[in-house]
Structure formats: C-alpha cells, structure tokens
Motif scaffolding. Structure first.
Motif, mmCIF file in Angstrom:
data_model
loop_
_atom_site.group_PDB
_atom_site.id
_atom_site.type_symbol
_atom_site.label_atom_id
_atom_site.label_comp_id
_atom_site.label_asym_id
_atom_site.label_seq_id
_atom_site.Cartn_x
_atom_site.Cartn_y
_atom_site.Cartn_z
ATOM 1 N N GLN A 131 46.530 15.909 50.093
ATOM 2 C CA GLN A 131 45.632 16.697 51.139
ATOM 3 C C GLN A 131 44.207 16.104 50.897
ATOM 4 O O GLN A 131 43.750 16.090 49.594
ATOM 5 C CB GLN A 131 45.571 17.945 50.944
ATOM 6 N N ARG B 129 49.170 29.650 45.378
ATOM 7 C CA ARG B 129 49.130 30.001 46.803
ATOM 8 C C ARG B 129 48.571 28.705 47.447
ATOM 9 O O ARG B 129 49.290 28.413 48.467
ATOM 10 C CB ARG B 129 47.731 31.270 47.017
ATOM 11 N N TYR B 130 47.830 27.908 47.026
ATOM 12 C CA TYR B 130 47.539 26.415 47.759
ATOM 13 C C TYR B 130 48.748 25.594 47.774
ATOM 14 O O TYR B 130 49.186 24.988 48.813
ATOM 15 C CB TYR B 130 46.578 25.657 46.669
ATOM 16 N N LEU C 11 52.085 26.954 48.017
ATOM 17 C CA LEU C 11 52.573 27.517 49.032
ATOM 18 C C LEU C 11 52.254 26.966 50.370
ATOM 19 O O LEU C 11 53.120 26.863 51.247
ATOM 20 C CB LEU C 11 52.672 28.947 48.790
ATOM 21 N N ASP C 12 51.075 26.869 50.782
ATOM 22 C CA ASP C 12 50.282 26.643 51.673
ATOM 23 C C ASP C 12 50.573 25.274 52.263
ATOM 24 O O ASP C 12 49.976 24.889 53.331
ATOM 25 C CB ASP C 12 48.876 27.123 51.891
ATOM 26 N N HIS C 13 50.909 24.382 51.198
ATOM 27 C CA HIS C 13 50.916 23.061 51.441
ATOM 28 C C HIS C 13 52.235 22.376 51.351
ATOM 29 O O HIS C 13 52.639 21.077 50.884
ATOM 30 C CB HIS C 13 49.720 22.189 50.723
ATOM 31 N N ARG C 14 53.395 23.207 51.604
ATOM 32 C CA ARG C 14 54.815 22.555 51.458
ATOM 33 C C ARG C 14 55.140 21.677 52.551
ATOM 34 O O ARG C 14 54.463 21.662 53.556
ATOM 35 C CB ARG C 14 55.742 23.636 51.463
ATOM 36 N N TYR D 254 42.341 30.767 47.206
ATOM 37 C CA TYR D 254 43.223 29.802 46.694
ATOM 38 C C TYR D 254 42.436 29.067 45.827
ATOM 39 O O TYR D 254 41.234 28.769 45.888
ATOM 40 C CB TYR D 254 43.929 29.036 47.842
ATOM 41 N N TYR E 151 42.406 24.404 44.307
ATOM 42 C CA TYR E 151 43.438 23.206 44.032
ATOM 43 C C TYR E 151 42.758 22.464 43.284
ATOM 44 O O TYR E 151 41.595 22.508 42.628
ATOM 45 C CB TYR E 151 43.307 22.548 45.315
#
Length: 373
Positions: A118, A97-98, A100-103, A52, A54
């Motif tokens: 974050q 992907r990042y 999706l992982d931080h919704r 991932y 960011y």
C-alpha cells in the motif's frame, strides 16, 4: 600472618562484589539492548494514525509504503516487545487493525491474506492487489503469539486459524507440497512452481499444525526442508538461492532475473533470512542445512552482503540484513564451534539502528528481541 589473612579476605570480598556488579551490568545490558532497539525501531518505522498503525518501509520519504512483509515483522516484533513489557496490547491492536483493513480480494471474494503493498500519501492509500506469502506467514505467527499473551481475547486465535486456512487455499501447491510465493502464483501462472527459500519457516509450520491440526503443515515442512537441503547440497558452499524452481520433486536455483532482481539465483536479500528460520526448529534436516551454511560463513574473513552459490562475494560491505539472521542462528546453536562467528557478527548489537534502512533495522530488532530471554 593475621594481616595477610585479612588482606586475602578483603581481596576475595572485592572480587565477589566486582563480579556481582559486572553480572548486574551484563544482565542490565541484556535488557537495555532489545528495549532500546525496539524503542528506536518503533519511533523510526511505525506510523500511527487514529486507531491503526503500519510499518513504513520508506521512512523520510514524501510517500509512505506499507508491505505485508513489514506488517508481519512489525506485528511479531510488537508482540515480543509486549511480552517483555516494552509496549502494550493497544500497540499490537493498531497494527492488527491495519492488516484487517487491507486484506486481499481474489476475483471479488475477500480473503484473510494481506494485500502485499500500500502506498500512503496524505490521507489516501493506494492498494496493490495480490499477496506475498512471507508476509502472511509472519502475520499468522504474530497472531499466535498475541493469543499466548492475551488468551482472553479470542480474536487472535480465530484469525490465526483463518489466515492459515487461506494460506493453504491460495498460497499452496499441492503437487509439490510447498508454499507458492503469493496468491497470484496459482496453477494457471508460470510461477506456480517457484519457491522463495525464505518462506521455509519450519518452526512456524509446526505451530500452525498445533493450532489447526491440519497435517498439511507437516507435509509442507518436510517437503520444503527437503527442497532447501537439495539446493544446499548442489554446491560446496552450502548456500541457497533467493528463489528456486521445483519440478518432479527436485529443486533447482533459478537463473538470472525471475522476480525483480538479477540476483534471484544467488544468496541475496531473500535467502539471507534462511539461517534465522532454520534456527527455529530441532528438525535434523534443518540443522544439517543450517550447519553447512554456518560452516561456510565461519571461514569468511568478513561476511558481506550477498554471495553467488559458489561462495563469491557480490558486494564488499557488511550488512545487518545478512549478519542478524546468522547471529541468531549461532546463538541458538551454542557449543557448535561457532565462537568466532559469534564474535564477528555481534556488531549488530553494538551499532545504532539505521533510521532509513527498514530491512536492516527490522531484522536487527527482531533478532535482538528473539535473543532476549
């Protein structure tokens, strides 16, 4: 006479060759500028870990900070860069992907909206609840571009539709037919009628309608453009504030600090994006508002970082944060008597990107890529 004719023929040949060389150099520069900007921007601001990545909005700090706004910009920048061959699908997927992982979750229920912030330190990530609408808008737009680039991967279109659906579910005020500033500004909040002017992205709204066929997006486009035009017409400068209150179909600039800045009612670090967003549509109302703003800017000897709505400078320095959106708007509206404005703002493409100022570097890179045909 014969030698004279030979001389003329020779000079014409030299001119043609020189013109060809200059054309090649210009075209080569047109390619190199956005490519180099993207390369430097990704090196300075994109943090890749395992599978991932960011956008780090606080580089060179002991702790990294990811914002949904930054992730949205990063995904769109990467998609455009991939379109021009500067990067690849894998780079986009890491950023995707990042996201999706931080919704965000609302009352324990998952949404497709991204958590607005974050904090990353060592191997731990602290997540702050709530969403920010501007980030979600850009994420949705980037997914649509990814779908255009890689249509064989069905995930992008499915996810774009899903986030559009949740924007309407959690970031929409149906009474005013406008987007709210985030999922936290719901009907029980004092900020339900607060509008962030830089959320007015008519070109994006048109695309969201095309893929969802939900006419709510067209209503949002028309209403938010109307509110923006009202704000522009409230003063001679034509400028709009960062934030406005909307009540009974009327938009009024906020006064003083409402969110996090005493400049919330001024043309400042949110509203500076408005010219760029208005340049993405052929809507007559959008152009009317945009031209009022550009006509103000072309009268300024130097465009500074922020103005009161009466047109008074709030700072004495230039900033790409303000200049980049204006430059793109001018480039998208050629032959409109903005040549001097073009000349004064093109410095953004001549200077090096800041390795520490995420916002200016990101907007400049985005504009450089959007301006690259």
């Amino acid at each position: 006479m014969k030698n004279y004719k030979l001389l003329i023929t020779y000079l014409i040949g030299v001119i043609i060759i020189f013109a060809g060389i200059m054309t090649y150099i210009r075209l080569d520069n047109d390619r190199l500028i956005p490519k180099n900007f993207y390369r430097h921007w990704s090196q300075d601001y994109v943090v890749t870990k395992d599978n991932y990545a960011y956008v780090n909005t606080t580089p060179q700090k002991t702790r990294g900070t990811a914002l949904s706004e930054g992730q949205g910009y990063g995904m769109l920048i990467t998609a455009i860069a991939a379109k021009h061959g500067y990067t690849d699908k894998q780079s986009f997927d890491r950023l995707y992907r990042y996201y999706l992982d931080h919704r965000d979750n609302i009352n324990g229920e998952p949404t497709e909206l991204m958590s607005w912030k974050q904090t990353v330190q060592d191997n731990s990530i602290t997540i702050e609840k709530n969403s920010a609408t501007d980030g979600d808008i850009y994420i949705a737009k980037s997914l649509l571009m990814a779908h255009e680039l890689w249509p064989q991967d069905k995930r992008y279109l499915v996810q774009a539709k899903a986030i559009c659906l949740d924007i309407l579910e959690y970031e929409y005020n149906p009474k005013n037919q406008m987007l709210t500033v985030g999922d936290w500004a719901n009907s029980k909040s004092d900020y339900y009628n607060l509008m962030r002017t830089s959320d007015v992205t008519p070109g994006f709204f048109e695309e969201f309608y095309q893929v969802t066929r939900d006419k709510t997006w067209l209503k949002i486009k028309d209403k938010m453009l109307t509110y923006l035009n009202q704000l522009s017409n409230h003063n001679k400068s034509g400028l709009v504030p960062d934030f406005a209150w909307v009540k009974n179909g009327k938009a009024v600039a906020v006064k003083g600090k409402v969110t996090g800045s005493k400049y919330d009612g001024d043309y400042y670090f949110n509203a500076c994006r408005v010219p760029m967003h208005l340049a993405t549509t052929n809507s007559p109302l959008a152009k009317k508002t945009l031209y009022r703003m550009l006509n103000f800017f072309k009268k300024q000897q130097t465009i500074t970082a922020g103005y009161t709505l009466s047109g008074k400078s709030l700072n004495d320095y230039q900033s790409p944060v303000f200049s980049a959106p204006i430059f793109l708007a001018v480039m998208n509206n050629k032959n409109k008597n903005y040549d001097q404005l073009f000349q004064s703002q093109q410095y953004i493409l001549l200077d090096n990107l800041s390795p520490t100022d995420y916002y200016s570097a990101t907007l400049t890179t985005l504009v450089a890529l959007l301006n690259h045909k």
